[in-house]
Design a protein around this motif. Structure first.
Motif, PDB file in Angstrom:
ATOM      1  N   ALA A  43     -36.583 -31.676 -72.214  1.00  0.00           N
ATOM      2  CA  ALA A  43     -37.131 -30.523 -71.504  1.00  0.00           C
ATOM      3  C   ALA A  43     -38.570 -30.259 -71.918  1.00  0.00           C
ATOM      4  O   ALA A  43     -39.418 -29.909 -71.091  1.00  0.00           O
ATOM      5  CB  ALA A  43     -36.265 -29.293 -71.765  1.00  0.00           C
ATOM      6  N   GLU A  44     -38.870 -30.439 -73.200  1.00  0.00           N
ATOM      7  CA  GLU A  44     -40.233 -30.219 -73.680  1.00  0.00           C
ATOM      8  C   GLU A  44     -41.203 -31.197 -73.026  1.00  0.00           C
ATOM      9  O   GLU A  44     -42.295 -30.810 -72.599  1.00  0.00           O
ATOM     10  CB  GLU A  44     -40.287 -30.377 -75.196  1.00  0.00           C
ATOM     11  CG  GLU A  44     -41.685 -30.174 -75.771  1.00  0.00           C
ATOM     12  CD  GLU A  44     -41.751 -30.411 -77.273  1.00  0.00           C
ATOM     13  OE1 GLU A  44     -42.718 -29.958 -77.890  1.00  0.00           O
ATOM     14  OE2 GLU A  44     -40.832 -31.060 -77.811  1.00  0.00           O
ATOM     15  N   ARG A  45     -40.797 -32.466 -72.921  1.00  0.00           N
ATOM     16  CA  ARG A  45     -41.687 -33.457 -72.313  1.00  0.00           C
ATOM     17  C   ARG A  45     -41.871 -33.184 -70.829  1.00  0.00           C
ATOM     18  O   ARG A  45     -42.970 -33.362 -70.283  1.00  0.00           O
ATOM     19  CB  ARG A  45     -41.139 -34.854 -72.563  1.00  0.00           C
ATOM     20  CG  ARG A  45     -42.069 -35.974 -72.128  1.00  0.00           C
ATOM     21  CD  ARG A  45     -41.690 -37.287 -72.786  1.00  0.00           C
ATOM     22  NE  ARG A  45     -42.071 -37.295 -74.206  1.00  0.00           N
ATOM     23  CZ  ARG A  45     -41.712 -38.256 -75.056  1.00  0.00           C
ATOM     24  NH1 ARG A  45     -40.951 -39.250 -74.655  1.00  0.00           N
ATOM     25  NH2 ARG A  45     -42.111 -38.204 -76.317  1.00  0.00           N
ATOM     26  N   ALA A  46     -40.821 -32.745 -70.158  1.00  0.00           N
ATOM     27  CA  ALA A  46     -40.934 -32.391 -68.743  1.00  0.00           C
ATOM     28  C   ALA A  46     -41.937 -31.264 -68.551  1.00  0.00           C
ATOM     29  O   ALA A  46     -42.751 -31.283 -67.619  1.00  0.00           O
ATOM     30  CB  ALA A  46     -39.567 -32.000 -68.182  1.00  0.00           C
ATOM     31  N   VAL A  79     -43.833 -29.688 -57.997  1.00  0.00           N
ATOM     32  CA  VAL A  79     -42.602 -29.232 -58.632  1.00  0.00           C
ATOM     33  C   VAL A  79     -42.686 -27.728 -58.902  1.00  0.00           C
ATOM     34  O   VAL A  79     -43.727 -27.224 -59.309  1.00  0.00           O
ATOM     35  CB  VAL A  79     -42.310 -29.988 -59.953  1.00  0.00           C
ATOM     36  CG1 VAL A  79     -42.064 -31.457 -59.684  1.00  0.00           C
ATOM     37  CG2 VAL A  79     -43.414 -29.820 -60.974  1.00  0.00           C
ATOM     38  N   VAL A  80     -41.588 -27.059 -58.636  1.00  0.00           N
ATOM     39  CA  VAL A  80     -41.437 -25.648 -58.994  1.00  0.00           C
ATOM     40  C   VAL A  80     -40.323 -25.602 -60.023  1.00  0.00           C
ATOM     41  O   VAL A  80     -39.149 -25.769 -59.674  1.00  0.00           O
ATOM     42  CB  VAL A  80     -41.079 -24.781 -57.776  1.00  0.00           C
ATOM     43  CG1 VAL A  80     -41.041 -23.305 -58.176  1.00  0.00           C
ATOM     44  CG2 VAL A  80     -42.067 -25.003 -56.642  1.00  0.00           C
ATOM     45  N   PRO A  81     -40.667 -25.441 -61.300  1.00  0.00           N
ATOM     46  CA  PRO A  81     -39.654 -25.528 -62.355  1.00  0.00           C
ATOM     47  C   PRO A  81     -38.447 -24.638 -62.102  1.00  0.00           C
ATOM     48  O   PRO A  81     -38.578 -23.454 -61.786  1.00  0.00           O
ATOM     49  CB  PRO A  81     -40.426 -25.092 -63.608  1.00  0.00           C
ATOM     50  CG  PRO A  81     -41.848 -25.479 -63.321  1.00  0.00           C
ATOM     51  CD  PRO A  81     -42.023 -25.220 -61.856  1.00  0.00           C
ATOM     52  N   GLY A  99     -36.037 -29.492 -65.850  1.00  0.00           N
ATOM     53  CA  GLY A  99     -36.050 -29.589 -67.306  1.00  0.00           C
ATOM     54  C   GLY A  99     -35.785 -30.979 -67.837  1.00  0.00           C
ATOM     55  O   GLY A  99     -35.198 -31.130 -68.916  1.00  0.00           O
ATOM     56  N   GLY A 100     -36.185 -32.003 -67.085  1.00  0.00           N
ATOM     57  CA  GLY A 100     -36.023 -33.384 -67.532  1.00  0.00           C
ATOM     58  C   GLY A 100     -34.707 -34.013 -67.153  1.00  0.00           C
ATOM     59  O   GLY A 100     -34.483 -35.201 -67.429  1.00  0.00           O
ATOM     60  N   THR A 101     -33.832 -33.276 -66.488  1.00  0.00           N
ATOM     61  CA  THR A 101     -32.508 -33.776 -66.114  1.00  0.00           C
ATOM     62  C   THR A 101     -32.441 -34.051 -64.619  1.00  0.00           C
ATOM     63  O   THR A 101     -32.933 -33.263 -63.805  1.00  0.00           O
ATOM     64  CB  THR A 101     -31.427 -32.750 -66.487  1.00  0.00           C
ATOM     65  OG1 THR A 101     -31.428 -32.566 -67.904  1.00  0.00           O
ATOM     66  CG2 THR A 101     -30.048 -33.215 -66.048  1.00  0.00           C
TER      67      THR A 101
END
Length: 315
Positions: A233-236, A274-276, A220-222
């Protein structure tokens, strides 16, 4: 992924896949149009997975460095969005190309606007954005420092021989850049934008480092190692969506169909997946299929996704 049982299952899966890949005789063809890449041992295979809870598991030649090539476009896209935000989409599209990664035909029909940021023309625009009035050396340094920051590893470097080899033979890329310049979609001298492009494609990493670099997209971008946000998180999610739909050029649909995870390939034979919420992974096998994607790497990720039930389309 939590618990020793789950880690053990993943470790066994990676070992089994590496053993299976070692027996394969049809390994594809290395990218000889970039002379330095043509010298790579086609028999190599490595795989690494970095889980959301801090585990890093590897198998095969996961510590051998290779040229990440177009995988670097994931990182330049992240930086370009951080620089100018959604203004980027005025200069680059978000649709699959359906054409080879270095096609010039589409640019003519679409007035110098590349179809997406992962084909060569789109990535050259990203490089132009990152120049932002700076010298090419400064922009190249920013990209390299970002990758080092993501991995917490300042040993990662740019392979100067590969960058020089790309410049010496990159006539199609020069044509793409000059064509976009004629439409006003490059704001700097084409040779400067291309200098940044050739150098970030020549970043050398191993599978373990590359899997670590992709953790922020799976979380989630972190960055899970530090707890600090790299991007929203939205950009990720949006970057991962583009990886799924455009990350394998005109083989993106087949990769999504077979593997079912966001991924970005490079003609050096690497793939970042990547697997979110679960893991980021990297695989490397230099031989390419007809679409310019790692042949065994794609097969290996399909096997891993099935075994671990990691497809984003799984119930």
């Amino acid at each position: 992924m939590t618990g020793t049982a789950a880690v053990g299952e993943l470790e066994q899966a990676l070992d089994d896949i590496a053993c299976e890949m070692a027996t394969r005789t049809d390994r594809g063809n290395v990218a000889t149009y970039i002379p330095q890449l043509g010298r790579i041992n086609a028999g190599a295979f490595g795989i690494a997975v970095a889980t959301h809870d801090g585990q890093v598991l590897t198998a095969g030649d996961a510590e051998l460095t290779f040229s990440i090539q177009s995988i670097s476009k994931v990182f330049t896209l992240t930086l370009a969005l951080g620089s100018i935000g959604d203004q980027l989409w005025r200069r680059v599209g978000r649709e699959p190309s359906g054409n080879p990664f270095n096609s010039i035909i589409q640019l003519e029909h679409e007035n110098g606007i590349p179809r997406n940021p992962f084909i060569n023309a789109g990535a050259i625009v990203l490089a132009d954005v990152l120049l932002g009035g700076h010298e090419p050396r400064e922009a190249i340094g920013e990209i390299l420092r970002f990758v080092q920051f993501l991995t917490d590893d300042d040993t990662i470097t740019i392979d100067a021989a590969v960058a020089a080899s790309e410049r010496a033979t990159g006539f199609r890329n020069f044509a793409l850049a000059n064509y976009m310049k004629s439409f006003g979609n490059l704001h700097h001298a084409p040779e400067h934008s291309l200098g940044v492009y050739f150098h970030h494609c020549a970043i050398a990493m191993n599978c373990r480092q590359l899997a670590l670099a992709g953790r922020f997209l799976a979380n989630g971008g972190t960055n899970p190692a530090t707890g600090f946000s790299v991007i929203s998180a939205e950009r990720a999610r949006r970057i991962a969506a583009l990886m799924l739909t455009c990350g394998h050029y005109d083989g993106s649909g087949d990769f999504a169909f077979r593997v079912g995870i966001p991924g970005k390939s490079g003609v050096g034979g690497g793939i970042l997946g990547v697997v979110p919420g679960i893991a980021s992974m990297a695989v490397w096998s230099p031989g390419l299929n007809e679409n310019g994607n790692s042949k065994l790497g794609s097969i290996a990720l399909e096997m891993l996704a099935k075994r671990m039930n990691w497809s984003i389309f799984a119930p």
